[in-house]
Design a protein around this motif. Structure first.
Motif, short mmCIF file in Angstrom:
data_model
loop_
_atom_site.label_atom_id
_atom_site.label_comp_id
_atom_site.label_asym_id
_atom_site.label_seq_id
_atom_site.Cartn_x
_atom_site.Cartn_y
_atom_site.Cartn_z
N ARG A 183 40.18 -13.61 -11.67
CA ARG A 183 41.47 -13.18 -11.11
C ARG A 183 41.81 -14.21 -10.03
N VAL A 184 42.92 -14.90 -10.25
CA VAL A 184 43.29 -16.04 -9.40
C VAL A 184 44.64 -15.76 -8.76
N ALA A 213 40.74 -15.75 -18.85
CA ALA A 213 39.61 -15.35 -19.68
C ALA A 213 38.88 -16.59 -20.16
N VAL A 214 37.67 -16.82 -19.66
CA VAL A 214 36.88 -18.00 -20.02
C VAL A 214 35.92 -17.61 -21.15
N ASP A 215 36.05 -18.28 -22.29
CA ASP A 215 35.20 -17.97 -23.45
C ASP A 215 33.78 -18.48 -23.22
N VAL A 216 32.82 -17.58 -23.33
CA VAL A 216 31.41 -17.97 -23.23
C VAL A 216 30.64 -17.35 -24.39
N ASP A 217 31.27 -17.29 -25.56
CA ASP A 217 30.67 -16.61 -26.70
C ASP A 217 31.11 -17.29 -27.98
N SER A 218 30.37 -17.08 -29.04
CA SER A 218 30.74 -17.52 -30.38
C SER A 218 30.16 -16.55 -31.37
N PRO A 246 39.38 -22.39 -3.57
CA PRO A 246 40.48 -22.89 -4.39
C PRO A 246 39.95 -23.23 -5.79
N VAL A 247 40.75 -22.93 -6.82
CA VAL A 247 40.32 -23.18 -8.19
C VAL A 247 41.42 -23.91 -8.96
N LEU A 248 40.98 -24.62 -9.99
CA LEU A 248 41.87 -25.21 -10.98
C LEU A 248 41.40 -24.70 -12.34
N VAL A 249 42.28 -24.02 -13.05
CA VAL A 249 41.95 -23.48 -14.37
C VAL A 249 42.87 -24.14 -15.39
N PHE A 250 42.27 -24.89 -16.32
CA PHE A 250 43.03 -25.60 -17.34
C PHE A 250 42.99 -24.82 -18.65
N GLY A 251 44.12 -24.77 -19.34
CA GLY A 251 44.16 -24.10 -20.63
C GLY A 251 45.58 -23.80 -21.05
N GLU A 252 45.73 -22.80 -21.88
CA GLU A 252 47.04 -22.39 -22.40
C GLU A 252 47.51 -21.15 -21.65
N PRO A 253 48.74 -21.14 -21.15
CA PRO A 253 49.23 -19.95 -20.46
C PRO A 253 49.52 -18.82 -21.43
N PHE A 254 49.42 -17.59 -20.94
CA PHE A 254 49.80 -16.44 -21.76
C PHE A 254 51.26 -16.57 -22.15
N LEU A 311 51.22 -13.12 -16.45
CA LEU A 311 50.53 -14.19 -15.72
C LEU A 311 49.09 -14.28 -16.20
N GLY A 312 48.74 -15.40 -16.81
CA GLY A 312 47.37 -15.54 -17.26
C GLY A 312 47.15 -16.82 -18.04
#
Length: 218
Positions: free
Chosen positions: A33-34, A44-49, A147-155, A159-160
């Motif tokens: 939660r940022v 949501a950070v994927d840590v599974d397969s 402080p954080v930087l989260v890279f990826g695709e926005p919802f 907000l996500g």
């Protein structure tokens, strides 16, 4: 085709927690939660397969802010990034701060660079393990208030951020082949008190580490 939207969220980490596993073996995430000026983002950070018990791989290391380009100086909030090497976008295989081998001169032909990559021992080898192993590794850098930087695709709504993992190298025939692309990889970075960034990179064991200009595996 690559994502329609790709970018980075700059904000402050307010909370993190793991998914609650269910009886069906749902995909497992570490949820962040940022806080940013326009609200609280869900990441949501994927840590599974589902491919195997050790289908996820990760790397953790620290880099100087200067190695990240313009994104380290962005104000808080979500920022769209061009899929280029100069925008601050991330590419696990091409970004000089993220590569696990030396950055060969651009004038060398691609086939020669691939051969050299095969000869050189990785400086940051991938770690393989269970989803719980990966979650624990990520949690080592998640300090509330940082402080954080989260890279990826926005919802697409709300907000996500998601697709916070490598987004290239998926094999032909996989559901994610069409989403392969270069300079659109996801990652989680948190800023240390000394100004440097702790970095967590994550990918799935089926994703390859040599890709063409479309992000497809070579």
């Amino acid at each position: 085709m690559p994502f329609d939207h790709y970018g980075v969220l700059a904000g402050t980490l307010s909370q993190h927690f793991r998914d609650t596993p269910d009886d069906e073996g749902a995909w497992f995430h570490v949820n962040l939660r940022v806080d940013a000026p326009d609200g609280r983002y869900k990441c949501a950070v994927d840590v599974d397969s589902h491919d195997s018990a050790t289908g996820v791989q990760w790397r953790s290391f620290t880099v100087d802010a200067s190695m990240l380009g313009p994104v380290a100086a962005l104000p808080q909030g979500y920022h769209e990034l061009a899929r280029t090497s100069s925008s601050g976008a991330l590419d696990y295989l091409r970004h000089p701060a993220l590569r696990d081998r030396p950055a060969w001169p651009a004038w060398l032909p691609s086939w020669l660079r691939e051969i050299l990559d095969g000869w050189v021992r990785p400086t940051r080898p991938w770690t393989s393990g269970s989803n719980l192993d990966a979650a624990l590794a990520l949690e080592q850098i998640l300090v509330v208030g940082r402080p954080v930087l989260v890279f990826g695709e926005p919802f697409s709504a709300g907000l996500g951020m998601h697709n916070i993992h490598q987004n290239q190298g998926d094999p032909f025939g996989s559901p994610w082949w069409d989403e392969n692309g270069i300079w659109q990889d996801g990652a989680t970075l948190t800023r240390r008190p000394d100004g440097r960034y702790d970095v967590f990179l994550n990918r799935f064991s089926t994703q390859k580490d040599h890709t063409d200009s479309d992000g497809h595996p070579i």
